[in-house]
Write a protein that holds these residues in place. Structure first.
Motif, PDB file in Angstrom:
ATOM      1  N   ALA A   1      -5.138   3.882  -3.490  1.00  0.00           N
ATOM      2  CA  ALA A   1      -5.529   2.827  -4.422  1.00  0.00           C
ATOM      3  C   ALA A   1      -5.343   3.358  -5.838  1.00  0.00           C
ATOM      4  O   ALA A   1      -5.797   4.457  -6.155  1.00  0.00           O
ATOM      5  CB  ALA A   1      -6.982   2.420  -4.200  1.00  0.00           C
TER       6      ALA A   1
ATOM      7  N   PHE B   1      -5.618   2.012  -9.994  1.00  0.00           N
ATOM      8  CA  PHE B   1      -6.037   0.907 -10.855  1.00  0.00           C
ATOM      9  C   PHE B   1      -6.356   1.422 -12.253  1.00  0.00           C
ATOM     10  O   PHE B   1      -6.718   2.566 -12.450  1.00  0.00           O
ATOM     11  CB  PHE B   1      -7.248   0.168 -10.263  1.00  0.00           C
ATOM     12  CG  PHE B   1      -8.470   1.020 -10.076  1.00  0.00           C
ATOM     13  CD1 PHE B   1      -9.476   1.025 -11.024  1.00  0.00           C
ATOM     14  CD2 PHE B   1      -8.620   1.810  -8.950  1.00  0.00           C
ATOM     15  CE1 PHE B   1     -10.615   1.807 -10.851  1.00  0.00           C
ATOM     16  CE2 PHE B   1      -9.754   2.592  -8.761  1.00  0.00           C
ATOM     17  CZ  PHE B   1     -10.749   2.590  -9.721  1.00  0.00           C
TER      18      PHE B   1
ATOM     19  N   ASP C   1      -8.739   1.194 -15.541  1.00  0.00           N
ATOM     20  CA  ASP C   1     -10.134   0.897 -15.828  1.00  0.00           C
ATOM     21  C   ASP C   1     -10.282  -0.346 -16.709  1.00  0.00           C
ATOM     22  O   ASP C   1      -9.362  -0.744 -17.428  1.00  0.00           O
ATOM     23  CB  ASP C   1     -10.807   2.101 -16.484  1.00  0.00           C
ATOM     24  CG  ASP C   1     -10.955   3.278 -15.521  1.00  0.00           C
ATOM     25  OD1 ASP C   1     -10.871   3.066 -14.292  1.00  0.00           O
ATOM     26  OD2 ASP C   1     -11.143   4.404 -15.993  1.00  0.00           O
TER      27      ASP C   1
ATOM     28  N   LEU D   1     -13.479   1.187   0.243  1.00  0.00           N
ATOM     29  CA  LEU D   1     -13.096   0.890  -1.141  1.00  0.00           C
ATOM     30  C   LEU D   1     -14.324   0.563  -1.991  1.00  0.00           C
ATOM     31  O   LEU D   1     -14.393   0.947  -3.160  1.00  0.00           O
ATOM     32  CB  LEU D   1     -12.092  -0.262  -1.185  1.00  0.00           C
ATOM     33  CG  LEU D   1     -10.684   0.070  -0.698  1.00  0.00           C
ATOM     34  CD1 LEU D   1      -9.880  -1.202  -0.445  1.00  0.00           C
ATOM     35  CD2 LEU D   1      -9.966   0.972  -1.692  1.00  0.00           C
TER      36      LEU D   1
ATOM     37  N   LEU E   1     -14.304  -0.617  -5.714  1.00  0.00           N
ATOM     38  CA  LEU E   1     -13.231  -1.598  -5.543  1.00  0.00           C
ATOM     39  C   LEU E   1     -13.615  -2.642  -4.499  1.00  0.00           C
ATOM     40  O   LEU E   1     -14.200  -2.311  -3.469  1.00  0.00           O
ATOM     41  CB  LEU E   1     -11.932  -0.914  -5.114  1.00  0.00           C
ATOM     42  CG  LEU E   1     -11.292   0.008  -6.142  1.00  0.00           C
ATOM     43  CD1 LEU E   1     -10.177   0.816  -5.501  1.00  0.00           C
ATOM     44  CD2 LEU E   1     -10.772  -0.788  -7.321  1.00  0.00           C
ATOM     45  N   GLU E   2     -13.266  -3.877  -4.785  1.00  0.00           N
ATOM     46  CA  GLU E   2     -13.438  -4.962  -3.821  1.00  0.00           C
ATOM     47  C   GLU E   2     -12.053  -5.382  -3.353  1.00  0.00           C
ATOM     48  O   GLU E   2     -11.161  -5.596  -4.174  1.00  0.00           O
ATOM     49  CB  GLU E   2     -14.136  -6.154  -4.474  1.00  0.00           C
ATOM     50  CG  GLU E   2     -15.553  -5.871  -4.911  1.00  0.00           C
ATOM     51  CD  GLU E   2     -16.142  -7.018  -5.726  1.00  0.00           C
ATOM     52  OE1 GLU E   2     -15.633  -8.159  -5.646  1.00  0.00           O
ATOM     53  OE2 GLU E   2     -17.102  -6.755  -6.462  1.00  0.00           O
ATOM     54  N   PHE E   3     -11.892  -5.491  -2.047  1.00  0.00           N
ATOM     55  CA  PHE E   3     -10.616  -5.879  -1.446  1.00  0.00           C
ATOM     56  C   PHE E   3     -10.811  -7.239  -0.786  1.00  0.00           C
ATOM     57  O   PHE E   3     -11.555  -7.372   0.183  1.00  0.00           O
ATOM     58  CB  PHE E   3     -10.200  -4.812  -0.428  1.00  0.00           C
ATOM     59  CG  PHE E   3      -8.812  -4.958   0.111  1.00  0.00           C
ATOM     60  CD1 PHE E   3      -7.754  -5.386  -0.672  1.00  0.00           C
ATOM     61  CD2 PHE E   3      -8.543  -4.625   1.433  1.00  0.00           C
ATOM     62  CE1 PHE E   3      -6.472  -5.486  -0.163  1.00  0.00           C
ATOM     63  CE2 PHE E   3      -7.265  -4.715   1.956  1.00  0.00           C
ATOM     64  CZ  PHE E   3      -6.224  -5.154   1.164  1.00  0.00           C
TER      65      PHE E   3
ATOM     66  N   LEU F   1      -7.139  -6.638  -5.056  1.00  0.00           N
ATOM     67  CA  LEU F   1      -8.272  -5.841  -5.524  1.00  0.00           C
ATOM     68  C   LEU F   1      -8.918  -6.543  -6.713  1.00  0.00           C
ATOM     69  O   LEU F   1      -8.313  -7.422  -7.331  1.00  0.00           O
ATOM     70  CB  LEU F   1      -7.806  -4.440  -5.919  1.00  0.00           C
ATOM     71  CG  LEU F   1      -7.304  -3.566  -4.772  1.00  0.00           C
ATOM     72  CD1 LEU F   1      -6.666  -2.288  -5.301  1.00  0.00           C
ATOM     73  CD2 LEU F   1      -8.433  -3.231  -3.812  1.00  0.00           C
ATOM     74  N   ASN F   2     -10.112  -6.121  -7.078  1.00  0.00           N
ATOM     75  CA  ASN F   2     -10.870  -6.764  -8.152  1.00  0.00           C
ATOM     76  C   ASN F   2     -10.521  -6.235  -9.540  1.00  0.00           C
ATOM     77  O   ASN F   2     -11.266  -6.465 -10.491  1.00  0.00           O
ATOM     78  CB  ASN F   2     -12.371  -6.626  -7.904  1.00  0.00           C
ATOM     79  CG  ASN F   2     -12.826  -5.180  -7.808  1.00  0.00           C
ATOM     80  OD1 ASN F   2     -12.129  -4.336  -7.250  1.00  0.00           O
ATOM     81  ND2 ASN F   2     -13.991  -4.879  -8.345  1.00  0.00           N
ATOM     82  N   TYR F   3      -9.416  -5.543  -9.675  1.00  0.00           N
ATOM     83  CA  TYR F   3      -8.915  -5.100 -10.980  1.00  0.00           C
ATOM     84  C   TYR F   3      -7.572  -5.762 -11.205  1.00  0.00           C
ATOM     85  O   TYR F   3      -6.746  -5.838 -10.286  1.00  0.00           O
ATOM     86  CB  TYR F   3      -8.754  -3.574 -11.024  1.00  0.00           C
ATOM     87  CG  TYR F   3     -10.051  -2.840 -11.245  1.00  0.00           C
ATOM     88  CD1 TYR F   3     -10.340  -2.250 -12.471  1.00  0.00           C
ATOM     89  CD2 TYR F   3     -10.999  -2.734 -10.236  1.00  0.00           C
ATOM     90  CE1 TYR F   3     -11.529  -1.580 -12.674  1.00  0.00           C
ATOM     91  CE2 TYR F   3     -12.195  -2.072 -10.431  1.00  0.00           C
ATOM     92  CZ  TYR F   3     -12.454  -1.503 -11.656  1.00  0.00           C
ATOM     93  OH  TYR F   3     -13.636  -0.838 -11.862  1.00  0.00           O
TER      94      TYR F   3
ATOM     95  N   SER G   1      -3.798  -3.177 -10.530  1.00  0.00           N
ATOM     96  CA  SER G   1      -4.162  -2.336  -9.396  1.00  0.00           C
ATOM     97  C   SER G   1      -3.171  -2.500  -8.250  1.00  0.00           C
ATOM     98  O   SER G   1      -2.459  -3.504  -8.167  1.00  0.00           O
ATOM     99  CB  SER G   1      -5.562  -2.708  -8.903  1.00  0.00           C
ATOM    100  OG  SER G   1      -5.597  -4.055  -8.487  1.00  0.00           O
TER     101      SER G   1
ATOM    102  N   LEU H   1      -2.929  -1.315  -3.885  1.00  0.00           N
ATOM    103  CA  LEU H   1      -3.428  -0.655  -2.686  1.00  0.00           C
ATOM    104  C   LEU H   1      -2.282  -0.633  -1.694  1.00  0.00           C
ATOM    105  O   LEU H   1      -1.663  -1.667  -1.427  1.00  0.00           O
ATOM    106  CB  LEU H   1      -4.617  -1.421  -2.096  1.00  0.00           C
ATOM    107  CG  LEU H   1      -5.167  -0.881  -0.778  1.00  0.00           C
ATOM    108  CD1 LEU H   1      -5.785   0.505  -0.963  1.00  0.00           C
ATOM    109  CD2 LEU H   1      -6.191  -1.844  -0.197  1.00  0.00           C
TER     110      LEU H   1
END
Length: 178
Positions: free
Chosen positions: A61, A63, A65, A124, A129-131, A137-139, A142, A144
């Motif tokens: 992963a 990403f 910031d 994650l 991280l949220e998948f 992903l929550n960015y 990013s 994965l």
């Protein structure tokens, strides 16, 4: 519940001008532009987070910031051109990191996304991280993918909606009629 071991890594990621120019959709850059881009590169590279999940086989992963996302979002309204170029820079950072860590990605030009599952989602989550079930992903900036590399498009969860695979070929579309 089983979790994948997550370890943060800090690879040496080098700026790749051809990758940046392709992502920024530009053929020409003036010295001042290159200097500005390189200044952002140096400032933002420490904000690139990379995690490897699993031991021998697993996932990678990468990403940027939140402060980078926020800065680009702040720039867009005043200068869409600069916002686009900075977005391309962040995409270049992630791409260069992936190519450094998983050289096969460069050959296939793709980082296949794994299918969401409970173990991966919980692993994650432990690194913030949220998948989603949609494979994102929550960015904003990013990626994965499988680590080590795994079969490209054949295993990609996003293959059914991928423009690379699903857009019709455009060759000859604009040729004048004979």
């Amino acid at each position: 519940m089983k979790l994948l071991e997550a370890r943060k890594i800090d690879p040496q990621v080098s700026f790749d001008l051809p990758t940046y120019m392709a992502l920024a959709q530009t053929g020409d850059l003036e010295g001042a532009e290159v200097s500005e881009i390189l200044n952002y590169w140096e400032k933002w590279l420490p904000m690139l987070s990379i995690y490897i999940l699993g031991k021998k086989k697993g996932y990678l992963a990468a990403f940027m910031d939140r402060p980078v996302e926020e800065k680009i979002d702040e720039i867009w309204p005043d200068s869409p051109s600069k916002g686009f170029k900075l977005q391309a820079l962040v995409q270049t950072m992630i791409t260069c990191a992936l190519q450094e860590l998983i050289p096969s990605i460069g050959r296939d030009q793709c980082a296949p996304v794994p299918k969401p599952n409970r173990i991966l989602k919980r692993s994650l989550a432990r690194v913030g991280l949220e998948f989603s079930n949609q494979g994102t992903l929550n960015y904003k900036y990013s990626t994965l993918t499988f680590y080590p590399y795994k079969n490209g498009c054949q295993v990609c969860y996003l293959a059914p909606t991928c423009p690379k695979l699903n857009l019709p070929r455009m060759e000859g579309l604009f040729n004048p009629p004979s």
